[in-house]
Design an enzyme around this catalytic site. Structure first.
Site, PDB file in Angstrom:
ATOM      1  N   SER A   1      -0.854 -17.827 -46.926  1.00 39.46           N
ATOM      2  CA  SER A   1      -2.033 -17.776 -46.050  1.00 39.46           C
ATOM      3  C   SER A   1      -1.803 -16.843 -44.867  1.00 39.46           C
ATOM      4  O   SER A   1      -0.688 -16.723 -44.374  1.00 39.46           O
ATOM      5  CB  SER A   1      -2.318 -19.192 -45.529  1.00 39.46           C
ATOM      6  OG  SER A   1      -3.200 -19.159 -44.443  1.00 39.46           O
ATOM      7  N   ALA A   2      -2.889 -16.227 -44.400  1.00 39.39           N
ATOM      8  CA  ALA A   2      -2.803 -15.365 -43.216  1.00 39.39           C
ATOM      9  C   ALA A   2      -2.754 -16.183 -41.932  1.00 39.39           C
ATOM     10  O   ALA A   2      -2.465 -15.649 -40.860  1.00 39.39           O
ATOM     11  CB  ALA A   2      -4.009 -14.432 -43.180  1.00 39.39           C
TER      12      ALA A   2
ATOM     13  N   LYS B   1      -3.280  -8.953 -45.823  1.00 48.07           N
ATOM     14  CA  LYS B   1      -3.904  -8.655 -47.117  1.00 48.07           C
ATOM     15  C   LYS B   1      -4.917  -7.531 -46.888  1.00 48.07           C
ATOM     16  O   LYS B   1      -5.565  -7.539 -45.840  1.00 48.07           O
ATOM     17  CB  LYS B   1      -4.641  -9.892 -47.657  1.00 48.07           C
ATOM     18  CG  LYS B   1      -3.770 -11.126 -47.844  1.00 48.07           C
ATOM     19  CD  LYS B   1      -4.656 -12.361 -48.077  1.00 48.07           C
ATOM     20  CE  LYS B   1      -3.869 -13.638 -47.936  1.00 48.07           C
ATOM     21  NZ  LYS B   1      -4.696 -14.854 -47.962  1.00 48.07           N
TER      22      LYS B   1
ATOM     23  N   GLU C   1      -7.062 -17.260 -54.848  1.00 47.27           N
ATOM     24  CA  GLU C   1      -7.567 -16.639 -53.615  1.00 47.27           C
ATOM     25  C   GLU C   1      -9.092 -16.632 -53.577  1.00 47.27           C
ATOM     26  O   GLU C   1      -9.732 -16.560 -54.615  1.00 47.27           O
ATOM     27  CB  GLU C   1      -7.123 -15.177 -53.626  1.00 47.27           C
ATOM     28  CG  GLU C   1      -6.111 -14.799 -52.608  1.00 47.27           C
ATOM     29  CD  GLU C   1      -6.606 -14.786 -51.168  1.00 47.27           C
ATOM     30  OE1 GLU C   1      -5.733 -14.848 -50.291  1.00 47.27           O
ATOM     31  OE2 GLU C   1      -7.838 -14.728 -50.883  1.00 47.27           O
ATOM     32  N   ASP C   2      -9.643 -16.674 -52.355  1.00 48.69           N
ATOM     33  CA  ASP C   2     -11.107 -16.579 -52.265  1.00 48.69           C
ATOM     34  C   ASP C   2     -11.576 -15.256 -51.665  1.00 48.69           C
ATOM     35  O   ASP C   2     -12.786 -15.010 -51.632  1.00 48.69           O
ATOM     36  CB  ASP C   2     -11.677 -17.730 -51.420  1.00 48.69           C
ATOM     37  CG  ASP C   2     -11.341 -17.580 -49.950  1.00 48.69           C
ATOM     38  OD1 ASP C   2     -10.178 -17.264 -49.635  1.00 48.69           O
ATOM     39  OD2 ASP C   2     -12.239 -17.747 -49.109  1.00 48.69           O
TER      40      ASP C   2
ATOM     41  N   ASP D   1      -3.893 -19.625 -51.631  1.00 50.24           N
ATOM     42  CA  ASP D   1      -4.415 -19.274 -50.325  1.00 50.24           C
ATOM     43  C   ASP D   1      -4.886 -20.599 -49.702  1.00 50.24           C
ATOM     44  O   ASP D   1      -5.080 -21.588 -50.421  1.00 50.24           O
ATOM     45  CB  ASP D   1      -5.586 -18.296 -50.530  1.00 50.24           C
ATOM     46  CG  ASP D   1      -6.305 -17.977 -49.256  1.00 50.24           C
ATOM     47  OD1 ASP D   1      -5.646 -17.670 -48.254  1.00 50.24           O
ATOM     48  OD2 ASP D   1      -7.552 -18.043 -49.252  1.00 50.24           O
ATOM     49  N   LEU D   2      -5.046 -20.627 -48.395  1.00 47.56           N
ATOM     50  CA  LEU D   2      -5.442 -21.907 -47.767  1.00 47.56           C
ATOM     51  C   LEU D   2      -6.948 -21.974 -47.506  1.00 47.56           C
ATOM     52  O   LEU D   2      -7.679 -22.744 -48.145  1.00 47.56           O
ATOM     53  CB  LEU D   2      -4.655 -22.094 -46.456  1.00 47.56           C
ATOM     54  CG  LEU D   2      -4.943 -23.379 -45.685  1.00 47.56           C
ATOM     55  CD1 LEU D   2      -4.555 -24.616 -46.483  1.00 47.56           C
ATOM     56  CD2 LEU D   2      -4.184 -23.373 -44.348  1.00 47.56           C
ATOM     57  N   ASP D   3      -7.404 -21.126 -46.572  1.00 45.22           N
ATOM     58  CA  ASP D   3      -8.818 -21.185 -46.190  1.00 45.22           C
ATOM     59  C   ASP D   3      -9.691 -20.669 -47.332  1.00 45.22           C
ATOM     60  O   ASP D   3      -9.563 -19.524 -47.750  1.00 45.22           O
ATOM     61  CB  ASP D   3      -9.032 -20.335 -44.926  1.00 45.22           C
ATOM     62  CG  ASP D   3     -10.489 -20.254 -44.525  1.00 45.22           C
ATOM     63  OD1 ASP D   3     -11.240 -21.190 -44.851  1.00 45.22           O
ATOM     64  OD2 ASP D   3     -10.876 -19.256 -43.905  1.00 45.22           O
TER      65      ASP D   3
ATOM     66  N   THR E   1     -11.750 -23.892 -43.673  1.00 51.62           N
ATOM     67  CA  THR E   1     -11.576 -23.784 -42.215  1.00 51.62           C
ATOM     68  C   THR E   1     -12.461 -22.682 -41.637  1.00 51.62           C
ATOM     69  O   THR E   1     -12.563 -22.559 -40.416  1.00 51.62           O
ATOM     70  CB  THR E   1     -10.101 -23.527 -41.836  1.00 51.62           C
ATOM     71  OG1 THR E   1      -9.558 -22.593 -42.749  1.00 51.62           O
ATOM     72  CG2 THR E   1      -9.288 -24.798 -41.863  1.00 51.62           C
TER      73      THR E   1
ATOM     74  N   LYS F   1     -13.051 -13.562 -43.252  1.00 51.80           N
ATOM     75  CA  LYS F   1     -12.284 -14.417 -44.163  1.00 51.80           C
ATOM     76  C   LYS F   1     -11.020 -13.696 -44.667  1.00 51.80           C
ATOM     77  O   LYS F   1     -11.117 -12.573 -45.168  1.00 51.80           O
ATOM     78  CB  LYS F   1     -13.144 -14.863 -45.339  1.00 51.80           C
ATOM     79  CG  LYS F   1     -14.174 -15.897 -44.908  1.00 51.80           C
ATOM     80  CD  LYS F   1     -14.912 -16.497 -46.085  1.00 51.80           C
ATOM     81  CE  LYS F   1     -15.875 -17.571 -45.595  1.00 51.80           C
ATOM     82  NZ  LYS F   1     -16.733 -18.080 -46.657  1.00 51.80           N
TER      83      LYS F   1
HETATM   84  P1  B16 Z   1      -5.251 -18.130 -37.586  1.00 49.47           P
HETATM   85  P2  B16 Z   1      -6.348 -17.704 -45.255  1.00 49.47           P
HETATM   86  C1  B16 Z   1      -7.158 -16.924 -42.812  1.00 49.47           C
HETATM   87  O1  B16 Z   1      -6.722 -17.933 -43.677  1.00 49.47           O
HETATM   88  C2  B16 Z   1      -8.638 -17.104 -42.515  1.00 49.47           C
HETATM   89  O2  B16 Z   1      -9.397 -16.923 -43.698  1.00 49.47           O
HETATM   90  C3  B16 Z   1      -9.078 -16.079 -41.490  1.00 49.47           C
HETATM   91  O3  B16 Z   1     -10.452 -16.251 -41.192  1.00 49.47           O
HETATM   92  C4  B16 Z   1      -8.230 -16.251 -40.219  1.00 49.47           C
HETATM   93  O4  B16 Z   1      -8.580 -15.277 -39.239  1.00 49.47           O
HETATM   94  C5  B16 Z   1      -6.757 -16.110 -40.597  1.00 49.47           C
HETATM   95  O5  B16 Z   1      -6.417 -17.063 -41.584  1.00 49.47           O
HETATM   96  C6  B16 Z   1      -5.846 -16.280 -39.390  1.00 49.47           C
HETATM   97  O6  B16 Z   1      -5.943 -17.593 -38.931  1.00 49.47           O
HETATM   98  O7  B16 Z   1      -6.080 -17.671 -36.432  1.00 49.47           O
HETATM   99  O8  B16 Z   1      -5.245 -19.627 -37.782  1.00 49.47           O
HETATM  100  O9  B16 Z   1      -3.853 -17.566 -37.540  1.00 49.47           O
HETATM  101  O10 B16 Z   1      -7.638 -17.487 -45.991  1.00 49.47           O
HETATM  102  O11 B16 Z   1      -5.406 -16.512 -45.353  1.00 49.47           O
HETATM  103  O12 B16 Z   1      -5.679 -18.994 -45.607  1.00 49.47           O
HETATM  104 MG    MG Z   2      -8.906 -17.470 -47.900  1.00 46.52          MG
END
Ligand code: B16
Ligand code: MG
Length: 225
Positions: free
Chosen positions: A115-116, A146, A170-171, A10-12, A18, A46
Site C-alpha cells: 500500500s502507498a 505506483k 489492486e483497484d 493493496d489496502l485502500d 478509506t 486513489k
Molecule cells: P496516507 P493504497 C493510498 O492507499 C490511497 O489510495 C491514497 O488515496 C492515499 O493518498 C495514499 O494511500 C497515502 O495515504 O496519507 O495514509 O499515507 O490504495 O495504496 O492502499
Molecule cells: Mg488502492
C-alpha cells in the site's frame, strides 16, 4: 510451471474503503484554502501518495505554497484523517476480503500488503486484519510511487520469491501497471473499462475463492509458456 507463492493486496479500495475518509479530510483542507473539490476529483487521488495528492489538490485550486507550507498542510490533513479512521472496525472490511484472507492463511501461500499509505499498519489493526499478513510494505518503506513497481517488488524480495510467482490485487490503474511492470499477475478490482490492463478484472472480492485465483494464474502461465 510456476507455483503461486504470494498474493499482494493493496489496502485502500481492496480491503477497506478509506478513500471516503481521505475525501473528507482533503475537502476540509481545500475548503479552508478557499476552494472546493468533489468526489470525481477524489478519484484522481486513489493510490497516489500523500504529498502527490496535496500537489494535485493545490493545482486544482490554483493555489501555490512553499515546501514548508506543504509539509504543514499535509500534516494537518493527516491529523484530521487519523481522527476519522480511528473509528474504523471490522465492519468496514470490503465484501469477500476476510474470507479470502482466511483461505490463504490455511495454505503455504504468503499474504503481503502493498500500500502507498503510511497509515496502513494502524488501519489493519483497527479492522483486526494485521495478523493475516506475513509481510507489510507501505508508504513508510518505499520511496517510489505506483506505477513504479517498488511497493510490490520490496515485498517479494523480502520473501525471496520470484516476481512471476506473485499475484497482485489492486483497484487503481497505476497499481495494475506497477504489477504488470514487475511481471506479476494482476487482478483489478473495479471497472473493466478503466482497469483493462489487468490480467483479470472483477467487480469485488465477493465470492472470489483462492481456487479461482489459482486457476487464472495457472492458465496465464500456460498461455505464456
Ligand atoms: P496516507 P493504497 C493510498 O492507499 C490511497 O489510495 C491514497 O488515496 C492515499 O493518498 C495514499 O494511500 C497515502 O495515504 O496519507 O495514509 O499515507 O490504495 O495504496 O492502499
Ligand atoms: Mg488502492
Amino acid at each position: 510451471m510456476k507455483d503461486l507463492k504470494a498474493i499482494i493486496f493493496d489496502l485502500d479500495g481492496v480491503i477497506v474503503d478509506t478513500a471516503k475518509y481521505h475525501f473528507i479530510a482533503w475537502r476540509k483542507l481545500a475548503n479552508d484554502l478557499g476552494f472546493d473539490f468533489d468526489e470525481h476529483d477524489n478519484e484522481k487521488l486513489k493510490g497516489v501518495s500523500r504529498v502527490e495528492s496535496l500537489n494535485l489538490i493545490l493545482k486544482m485550486g490554483n493555489v501555490s505554497k512553499t515546501e514548508e507550507e506543504k509539509t504543514m498542510l499535509a500534516a494537518h490533513k493527516n491529523d484530521h484523517y487519523q481522527s476519522l479512521i480511528a473509528g474504523m472496525n471490522e465492519s468496514e472490511i470490503l465484501p469477500g476480503a476476510l474470507e479470502l484472507l482466511k483461505e490463504i492463511k490455511n495454505t503455504d501461500i504468503y499474504c503481503v500488503l502493498g500500500s502507498a499509505s503510511k497509515n496502513a499498519r494502524r488501519i489493519l489493526e483497527y479492522v483486526g486484519l494485521f495478523d493475516y499478513f506475513d509481510e507489510i510494505v507501505d508508504g513508510t518503506n518505499v520511496s517510489k510511487a505506483k506505477p513504479d513497481p517498488e511497493v510490490f517488488t520490496v515485498g517479494a524480495d523480502a520473501l525471496g520469491i520470484d516476481y512471476d510467482s506473485v499475484v497482485v490485487i489492486e483497484d487503481s490503474l497505476a497499481g495494475i501497471q506497477a504489477a504488470n511492470t514487475a511481471g506479476m499477475f494482476s487482478i483489478g478490482i473495479g471497472d473493466e473499462m478503466i482497469l483493462n490492463a489487468a490480467d483479470w478484472v472483477i467487480p469485488s472480492l465477493e465470492n472470489i475463492h483462492l481456487s479461482d485465483i489459482q486457476s487464472r494464474f495457472f492458465n496465464k502461465n500456460l498461455e505464456d509458456n
